[in-house]
Write a protein that holds these residues in place. Structure first.
Motif, PDB file in Angstrom:
ATOM      1  N   ASP A   1       1.875 -89.913  73.462  1.00  0.00           N
ATOM      2  CA  ASP A   1       1.727 -90.954  72.442  1.00  0.00           C
ATOM      3  C   ASP A   1       1.003 -90.357  71.242  1.00  0.00           C
ATOM      4  OD1 ASP A   1       1.113 -93.257  70.912  1.00  0.00           O
ATOM      5  OD2 ASP A   1       1.132 -94.486  72.716  1.00  0.00           O
TER       6      ASP A   1
ATOM      7  N   LYS B   1       6.340 -91.709  68.883  1.00  0.00           N
ATOM      8  CA  LYS B   1       5.709 -92.776  68.083  1.00  0.00           C
ATOM      9  C   LYS B   1       4.984 -92.192  66.877  1.00  0.00           C
ATOM     10  CE  LYS B   1       4.969 -95.492  72.288  1.00  0.00           C
ATOM     11  NZ  LYS B   1       4.020 -96.262  73.117  1.00  0.00           N
TER      12      LYS B   1
ATOM     13  N   SER C   1      10.135 -90.072  66.648  1.00  0.00           N
ATOM     14  CA  SER C   1       9.954 -91.519  66.767  1.00  0.00           C
ATOM     15  C   SER C   1      11.203 -92.108  67.386  1.00  0.00           C
ATOM     16  CB  SER C   1       9.671 -92.153  65.404  1.00  0.00           C
ATOM     17  OG  SER C   1       9.596 -93.563  65.528  1.00  0.00           O
TER      18      SER C   1
END
Length: 630
Positions: free
Chosen positions: A181, A212, A239
């Motif tokens: 993440d 992300k 992403s």
């Protein structure tokens, strides 16, 4: 005579006879013994992810791994759970700095369980036994770190079957990609996994895929790129959410165009789409400068992976590049595969641990993806609240919510929370026992009252409000990104996220009056029932207590003081009935209206009152005379 029951009692007796068939039934004289049967339950439960266990569950699971059968007397078993006194949910700044220092000192002790060596002569039973022994040694080392050294670890995976899936993925893959993440990359990265991959084969490569990345600003990506370059860690920004959105828009445009030209769309086949994707992969030529902070498209990502790891010829890959994808649950691993494939080939779910077995997916003619189930590696953590906010622990199974909610209130500025939800959060000052920041109770009570979340017996439902807020935080509605280790000020690192213009673009509760003039609409908390509900939960403040006490009694006390100096005070107005001498002695009073005696108390003459006898029944003259004679 009562009505006869329709239930046939012979059925229950038949079940009992079948249960104890060939065995002696227990009697009342038998001792109460509890025998544990190992390896019971259906086969589909073997791959269930196990990250949290109580003392009893961990004891039983350890006994199962060791292959030990035991019999315990039920009445003498006692489970003792350790507990720590004080606030264990959050740490102060000094305590957090000390914890991070200890984590750096013991970083090399966090290891991935290795699969024992085996060859053609090893039988399956021998391999399983050696895998259990190696896995138990690994768990003992982690338990020693927690109990003896007092280090806090994340709820790592405790199921051996899940680790076996990882071992197979590492053995098959030529390149292992850890998906992390972007808001906290180092928490989800396992450094020892790179060492394990090189131990299997030195030709294999490891890479960090920062998913992300759209939640990071350009300056934040530049800061992380500089840190990874210094640490010599291979990385790429991606992403999956943006890629899937682009893919969805392309499909909608294609469907709209197909309505006007059905013949051209009918000629298009999945083979043509795959060929077009491979053409985009070959056309994607990005140098190192472009790859530094760029959020890659799916075709660009595949091209970068092919360039980072050359093909390794072996008998299993058939001259194709096998890329293994490993990561924590809920970091977007399945969404990344969907974005790369361009179709929904992998199940995606909000609950961590959707994928149960490793699976291979043919991406192109030269690239094969090998997806591993979501696996929680052992990592150092500061608090349990931090693990909840990072999405490591499922929010729906959360029991203690004040710690994570307080951490959200500490990280996100107050006005950003108010602008996001259109509420007003009361804050206590330091004089009133607060810290100048919203507490968990203030935040949750304000949100619950504004959204109409109340308990059946009244009062804001803070537990439901906490689940909604924490899910918004994990989903990115409340943005917060952990800075690299060389950046100390997290508030400055996230300052661009909390700029008024950026908050206004995310929330409809921010009103823009001018290019640099913004205001927050807090209409959801301005209603009187909401204010009463919030005040009923929040602790009473000093100014409220002062108004409640002095507002009702100050006027009466001042009036009593004035009357005490010149007039006789009647009973019931604050003073008892007094004689003129006592009134003269009370001519000087303090702020409370109490007399300051000018003469000693003994010199003041007071009149003693006697209570009159209650009148009884009227007696006759004869009875009175008889009583006198007697």
């Amino acid at each position: 005579m009562g009505r006869r029951s329709k239930v046939d009692p012979s059925l229950g007796k038949a079940i009992i006879r079948k249960r104890f068939e060939g065995q002696r039934r227990p009697t009342d004289r038998d001792t109460e013994l509890h025998t544990v049967d190992l390896n019971d339950g259906p086969s589909w439960t073997k791959l269930q992810s196990i990250t949290q266990q109580g003392d009893l569950e961990e004891f039983l699971h350890t006994a199962e791994l060791a292959g030990t059968e035991f019999t315990a007397e039920r009445m003498n078993v006692k489970i003792v759970s350790g507990s720590q006194a004080g606030n264990t949910f959050l740490l102060s700044a000094d305590e957090e700095a000390q914890a991070l220092q200890r984590h750096r000192e013991n970083r090399d002790r966090l290891r991935v369980p290795r699969r024992p060596k085996w060859d053609e002569t090893t039988t399956p039973s021998q391999l399983h036994r050696s895998e259990r022994d190696r896995f138990m040694d690994w768990r003992r080392e982690l338990a020693r770190m927690q109990e003896e050294d007092g280090l806090l670890l994340t709820p790592f995976e405790r199921n051996l079957e899940v680790w076996r899936q990882l071992w197979r993925v590492l053995e098959r893959s030529h390149m292992v990609v850890q998906i992390v993440d972007a808001r906290n990359p180092l928490l989800f990265r396992c450094p020892d996994l790179d060492n394990y991959v090189r131990e299997i084969d030195e030709r294999k490569r490891c890479l960090l895929l920062i998913n992300k990345a759209d939640m990071l600003t350009d300056a934040q990506r530049e800061a992380w790129a500089a840190y990874f370059d210094r640490e010599q860690i291979g990385y790429l920004f991606f992403s999956a959410k943006e890629s899937n959105e682009v893919l969805r828009r392309e499909r909608e445009d294609a469907e709209n165009n197909s309505e006007s030209s059905t013949e051209e769309s009918a000629d298009k086949t999945p083979v043509d789409e795959a060929s077009a994707f491979e053409e985009r992969v070959r056309a994607a030529a990005l140098d190192d400068v472009a790859l530094r902070t760029r959020v890659l498209a799916p075709a660009e990502l595949v091209a970068a992976l092919q360039r980072a790891c050359p093909k390794i010829a072996d008998e299993h890959s058939k001259n194709r590049l096998v890329i293994g994808l490993v990561g924590y649950p809920n970091v977007g691993k399945s969404s990344t595969i969907n974005a790369l494939v361009g179709a929904k080939r992998v199940n995606v779910g909000a609950m961590p641990g959707k994928t149960k077995h490793f699976q291979t997916i043919q991406l192109t003619d030269d690239v094969v993806l090998c997806d591993c189930p979501g696996l929680v590696f052992p990592t150092f953590a500061t608090t349990t609240a931090d693990m909840v906010c990072n999405g490591v622990l499922p929010i729906d199974q959360l029991r203690e919510f004040t710690g994570p909610s307080a951490l959200v209130a500490r990280r996100i500025p107050r006005w950003v929370l108010e602008a996001t939800y259109g509420i007003r959060i009361p804050v206590r000052s330091e004089e009133e026992g607060g810290y100048g920041l919203p507490s968990a109770e203030d935040l949750l009570a304000s949100y619950a009252a504004a959204r109409g979340l109340f308990k059946p017996k009244g009062g804001p439902d803070q537990a439901r409000a906490a689940r909604v807020l924490l899910k918004d935080y994990v989903a990115g509605k409340l943005p917060f990104c952990v800075p690299p280790p060389d950046v100390e000020d997290s508030a400055e690192f996230n300052a661009e996220h909390y700029a008024p213009a950026a908050v206004a673009a995310r929330s409809r509760h921010v009103i823009q009056h001018a290019p640099a003039d913004f205001s927050v609409n807090r209409a959801a908390s301005d209603r009187r029932p909401v204010q009463r509900a919030v005040n009923s939960v929040a602790p009473a403040r000093a100014d409220v207590l002062d108004r409640q006490f002095f507002g009702s009694s100050t006027a009466a006390l001042q009036g009593a003081q004035r009357r005490a100096k010149t007039h006789h005070v009647e009973q019931g107005s604050g003073f008892a009935r007094s004689t003129p001498a006592a009134i003269a002695a009370r001519s000087v009073v303090n702020d409370r209206g109490e007399p300051i005696l000018a003469t000693p108390v003994a010199a003041v003459s007071t009149s003693k009152k006697h209570r009159k006898r209650r009148p009884g029944k009227a007696r006759s003259a004869a009875a009175a005379a008889a009583a006198d004679d007697f």
